[in-house]
Design an enzyme around this catalytic site. Structure first.
Site, PDB file in Angstrom:
ATOM      1  N   TRP A 172       0.834  -1.211   0.000  1.00 34.96           N
ATOM      2  CA  TRP A 172       0.000   0.000   0.000  1.00 34.96           C
ATOM      3  C   TRP A 172       0.863   1.253   0.000  1.00 34.96           C
ATOM      4  O   TRP A 172       1.804   1.379   0.790  1.00 34.96           O
ATOM      5  CB  TRP A 172      -0.902   0.038   1.212  1.00 34.96           C
ATOM      6  N   ASN A 231      -7.082  -0.634  -5.204  1.00 30.99           N
ATOM      7  CA  ASN A 231      -7.174  -2.026  -4.796  1.00 30.99           C
ATOM      8  C   ASN A 231      -8.616  -2.516  -4.901  1.00 30.99           C
ATOM      9  O   ASN A 231      -9.496  -2.026  -4.202  1.00 30.99           O
ATOM     10  CB  ASN A 231      -6.690  -2.190  -3.351  1.00 30.99           C
ATOM     11  N   GLU A 232      -8.873  -3.431  -5.821  1.00 30.47           N
ATOM     12  CA  GLU A 232     -10.154  -4.106  -6.004  1.00 30.47           C
ATOM     13  C   GLU A 232     -11.335  -3.148  -6.198  1.00 30.47           C
ATOM     14  O   GLU A 232     -12.284  -3.129  -5.404  1.00 30.47           O
ATOM     15  CB  GLU A 232     -10.425  -5.046  -4.829  1.00 30.47           C
ATOM     16  N   GLU A 263      -2.900 -11.040  -6.595  1.00 31.72           N
ATOM     17  CA  GLU A 263      -3.218 -11.616  -5.287  1.00 31.72           C
ATOM     18  C   GLU A 263      -3.679 -13.052  -5.496  1.00 31.72           C
ATOM     19  O   GLU A 263      -4.692 -13.291  -6.169  1.00 31.72           O
ATOM     20  CB  GLU A 263      -4.314 -10.842  -4.558  1.00 31.72           C
ATOM     21  N   TRP A 279      -0.652 -13.905  -1.607  1.00 28.05           N
ATOM     22  CA  TRP A 279      -1.172 -13.092  -0.500  1.00 28.05           C
ATOM     23  C   TRP A 279      -1.147 -13.953   0.751  1.00 28.05           C
ATOM     24  O   TRP A 279      -1.669 -15.050   0.746  1.00 28.05           O
ATOM     25  CB  TRP A 279      -2.599 -12.629  -0.770  1.00 28.05           C
TER      26      TRP A 279
END
Length: 454
Positions: free
Chosen positions: A113, A233-234, A354, A396
């Site tokens: 991140w 992210n996603e 991931e 992940w």
């Protein structure tokens, strides 16, 4: 030795050295808010990674095509690196240990991140356009340590989820500024459409990209250890009706990043679900719910300024009531479908950013995680041998001792799980057997793959 030289040159140099050592141990190991750090005077050379059709290419010196090499990825996620780098001493040593141990397994890319929005006193972005210098220095440290160990970073720029602020925090900031944006407990889709919120995000991206590393003096836009920028992210929407809004946002933000940075790759951060308009949706998605989230792997990944497609894989979460064999079959089809799309439709690399599974064993004592991870690894290895679009996979997520607060159901310490550790190392060595190791990797770990068989 000439006495004058000794008095005039040697003693002052020794004095400076002793003073530097004193400052280091008295300040740099201090866990206070603003630890003193020393500039990095030398860094190893790294080439930038680019995308050439369905492959990643490393340009070793930027000089000629002869100095380009194809690059397939074996990597991992440790989202917590910046947070653990806020303080010097034991906290930062855990970051260094994670990057070092990743390199020792032959891993080459780490995803982490580069955001923490309004999430307490350790946030990177305290409020729109207001940044915490201590947190920024933590990110500086992550980048310098990654380069030291020959690791490249995928830096994600905002979260779709509420963890560490996410898009919900941006919506709250706009509301607090008096902007009449709609929000509810189930939807923050105005993040993708409201002009004020989009300006907030752009200002944040600009601050990240133009940041000059306090340790190395290198601007992030010029830093080769950064593999790629990930827009979100996603990304998801509350319903498929918001799909055009998400598509427009991705198009606008990818172009914005490229307007400031032509050296680095850009990806979306998708989970890989196919939308309602895709003919593959019902056959490949893990359930009907996956098509209702507003994202679409083909459409989102086809955007001009998106350099490679990203996919996630969580069979334990997506199809929890299936047995391991059924999950492995789903995963095999999931990977095959996206690699095929990269080769034939998108003409771009596909990176499985991931890959997560639960850590437990079946009745025969074989770790389910190993079965599912091996399914993905085998597909990537075959893709590499055939020079196909399946460009790599990132597990992940990996931890070191002392960072258990960042753990989830899919997190583990690799060297505490010998079978999984060996599987990761074998994948690194299989890929190296095809493409060779980087010069930096050869220097660090000459015997990494001795005795390993493809």
């Amino acid at each position: 030795m000439d006495a004058n030289w000794r008095d005039n040159k040697l003693y002052p140099l020794l004095g400076i050295l002793l003073l530097s050592i004193f400052l280091y141990f008295n300040f740099n190991s201090n866990s206070g808010d603003n630890p003193i750090t020393f500039p990095i005077l030398w860094q190893s050379k790294m080439g930038f990674v680019s995308a050439n059709s369905t492959h990643f290419i490393v340009v070793n010196d930027g000089a000629s095509a002869e100095n380009q090499s194809t690059f397939y990825v074996n990597g991992w996620n440790s989202y917590w690196l910046m947070q653990e780098s806020l303080w010097a001493g034991p906290s930062r040593s855990r970051v260094s240990k994670m990057l070092k141990r990743g390199a020792e397994m032959g891993l080459t890319v780490c995803r982490t991140w580069a955001f923490n929005d309004g999430h307490g006193p350790n946030a990177l972005q305290m409020s729109p356009g207001v940044f915490n210098e201590r947190a920024f220095r933590g990110l500086d440290y992550v980048i310098v340590e990654a380069r030291k160990h020959g690791i490249r970073l995928i830096l994600s720029l905002v979260n779709n989820l509420n963890n560490f602020g996410g898009k919900a925090q941006y919506v709250r900031w706009a509301q607090e500024a008096g902007n009449n944006v709609s929000s509810s407990s189930s939807s923050n889709d105005s993040f993708f459409s409201d002009p004020m919120i989009k300006d907030y995000y752009k200002a944040y991206v600009k601050a990240i990209l133009t940041r000059k590393n306090s340790l190395s003096g290198v601007k992030y836009v010029d830093e080769p250890s950064i593999f790629a920028w990930e827009l979100m992210n996603e990304p998801r929407c509350a319903s498929s009706s918001s799909a055009p809004i998400l598509q427009a946002w991705l198009t606008e933000m990818a172009a914005f990043v490229k307007s400031m940075d032509r050296k680095h790759l850009v990806t979306v951060g998708l989970e890989g679900f196919y939308g309602h308009n895709s003919t593959k949706g019902l056959d490949v998605n893990p359930g009907e719910w996956a098509a209702s989230l507003g994202s679409d792997f083909i459409q989102n990944s086809a955007i001009k300024n998106i350099d490679f497609a990203s996919v996630h894989a969580y069979p334990d979460s997506w199809i929890p009531h299936h047995d391991t064999e059924a999950k492995a079959r789903f995963l095999s089809q999931w990977v095959d479908s996206h690699i095929s799309d990269g080769d034939h439709l998108l003409k771009k690399p596909v990176l499985f950013t991931e890959v997560g599974s639960l850590v437990h064993s079946n009745n025969q004592g074989v770790a389910d995680k190993d079965i599912l991870l091996k399914t993905v690894y085998d597909k990537i290895y075959e893709s590499a041998k055939e020079r196909q679009a399946g460009a790599g996979a990132l597990i992940w997520q990996l931890l070191v001792e002392g960072v258990e607060e960042y753990s989830d159901r899919f997190s583990f310490v690799a060297w505490d799980n010998p079978s999984t550790y060996k599987l990761i190392l074998k994948q690194s060595c299989r890929l190296q057997s095809i493409f060779g190791k980087s010069i930096h990797s050869r220097k660090l770990h000459k015997d990494l793959c001795s005795g390993q068989q493809p």
